[in-house]
Design an enzyme around this catalytic site. Structure first.
Site, PDB file in Angstrom:
ATOM      1  CG  ASP A  16      -1.694  -1.262   1.425  1.00  0.00           C
ATOM      2  OD1 ASP A  16      -2.160  -1.825   0.420  1.00  0.00           O
ATOM      3  OD2 ASP A  16      -1.847  -1.708   2.576  1.00  0.00           O
ATOM      4  CD  GLU A 229      -8.731  -2.978  -1.163  1.00  0.00           C
ATOM      5  OE1 GLU A 229      -9.281  -3.177  -0.065  1.00  0.00           O
ATOM      6  OE2 GLU A 229      -7.843  -3.728  -1.623  1.00  0.00           O
TER       7      GLU A 229
HETATM    8  O1  FUB Z   1      -3.161  -3.644   3.419  1.00  0.00           O
HETATM    9  C1  FUB Z   1      -4.445  -3.985   3.889  1.00  0.00           C
HETATM   10  C2  FUB Z   1      -5.447  -3.680   2.862  1.00  0.00           C
HETATM   11  O2  FUB Z   1      -5.181  -4.452   1.716  1.00  0.00           O
HETATM   12  C3  FUB Z   1      -5.434  -2.266   2.375  1.00  0.00           C
HETATM   13  O3  FUB Z   1      -5.991  -1.357   3.253  1.00  0.00           O
HETATM   14  C4  FUB Z   1      -6.122  -2.453   1.094  1.00  0.00           C
HETATM   15  O4  FUB Z   1      -6.042  -1.365   0.242  1.00  0.00           O
HETATM   16  C5  FUB Z   1      -5.436  -3.685   0.560  1.00  0.00           C
HETATM   17  O5  FUB Z   1      -4.217  -3.376  -0.052  1.00  0.00           O
END
Ligand code: FUB
Length: 330
Positions: A16, A229
């Site tokens: 991320d 997301e």
């Molecule tokens: O790293 C945990 C979660 O996985 C993140 O918040 C999302 O965007 C995905 O990458």
């Protein structure tokens, strides 16, 4: 020294990557993947993180320097577990680290911690940002100094549980436990302007529309294009570009708008699927070159909860069109 599409950090697992140029230097704010033994059952419970390390690079072809632990969950009074994807911003000589974590009731909230250096350490506020919920904070500071917080994540990110405007732990199938279906509009990310203090919202979070070429909201069944997301916003030639992950279809996609709140019109794909389940990105201009930071699971041989950050130059045409990248490791 890391080349494009190779792991930037090998000593710990990182994911991320939110990258910024602060004071002429590249700073990356990633998640620190520890992983656990839980099943990858779609709940995201196997993404296990307890702290953040900031990485700095003098230039893109320089070594990524681990600036040490910038924040640990034990120092965040309101948080219980799972410090997921963070971001950072600067204003008035201070640096702000934004991060999601579950509160003591197991509800994802967005926290903020403040520091004097882009490398940290950061001191957390005693409570999460009032009115915040879900995951994946991204902060965009516009040319006029106004700052905006973007959030949202389906499934483990709990967006389905906020369909009524209140947190509903088990909405039930008829109330859309799995969110809207078929031709119903897909769930949307949220955004709000931040106050000048950068630690509070100037207004309640509101939805950000992502529309198709006919001006219709993207549909739930359109999983190749709908938001999942990983929000990010960059500005190019006066227009705003909202980019995100499509989650279970594994693309990075982007949409174009005239204001920081959109509405945004879907434009295309930035990145084809990587090795691993998720990817999550940021887009930043470094010395006149636009760069995509993302992650895959190359170092762990494809374990979705043990990831590593990478970068690659990004080609953006004068009209804002981004050339789709196919990652060499898939
Ligand atoms: O790293 C945990 C979660 O996985 C993140 O918040 C999302 O965007 C995905 O990458």
């Amino acid at each position: 020294m890391a080349k494009p599409h190779t792991p930037l950090v090998t000593g710990i697992y990182t994911a991320d990557p939110s990258a910024h140029v602060f004071d002429g230097k590249i700073y990356i704010y990633p998640s620190h993947d520890l992983g656990n033994d839980k099943e990858d059952d779609g709940s995201g419970d196997h993404f296990w993180m307890e702290d953040y390390h900031v990485f700095s690079l003098e230039s893109l072809d320089a070594e990524a320097v681990d600036e040490g632990e910038a924040l640990h969950i034990k120092d965040v009074p309101w948080a219980s577990e799972q410090m997921w994807a963070p971001d950072a911003a600067t204003k008035n000589g201070k640096y702000y680290l934004y991060f999601p974590a579950k509160d003591k009731d197991g509800i994802f909230r967005i926290g903020v911690a403040v520091g004097d250096s882009p490398a940290g350490p950061f001191t957390p506020e005693t409570d999460y940002i009032a009115g915040s919920f879900t995951i994946d904070p991204a902060v965009f500071v516009d040319d006029d100094g106004k700052a905006y917080l973007y959030v949202g994540g389906l499934w483990g990110g709990q967006l389905e549980k906020w369909q009524t405007g209140e947190f509903v732990p088990n909405p039930g199938a008829s109330a859309g436990e799995d969110g809207p279906q078929g031709d119903q509009p897909a769930l949307l990310p949220f955004a709000a302007e931040l106050n000048d203090d950068m630690i509070s919202l100037a207004e309640p979070l509101r939805t950000i529309e992502i529309r198709d070429e006919n001006g219709e909201l993207l549909k739930a069944a359109d999983t190749d294009r709908r938001f999942f997301e990983g929000s990010w916003v960059h500005k190019f030639n006066g227009k705003y570009y909202f980019s995100y992950s499509t989650g279970d279809t594994h693309y990075l996609a982007y949409a174009e708008g005239e204001t920081p709140f959109g509405p945004f019109t879907y434009k295309g794909r930035i990145l084809e699927p990587v090795l691993g389940w998720t990817t999550h990105h940021s887009i930043v201009e470094v010395d006149g070159q636009w760069v995509l930071f993302y992650h895959d699971a190359e170092l762990s041989g494809g374990k979705t909860q043990l990831r590593n950050i990478k970068y690659t130059p990004l080609e953006i045409a004068p009209d804002g069109t981004i050339t789709t990248i196919t990652p060499p490791v898939r």
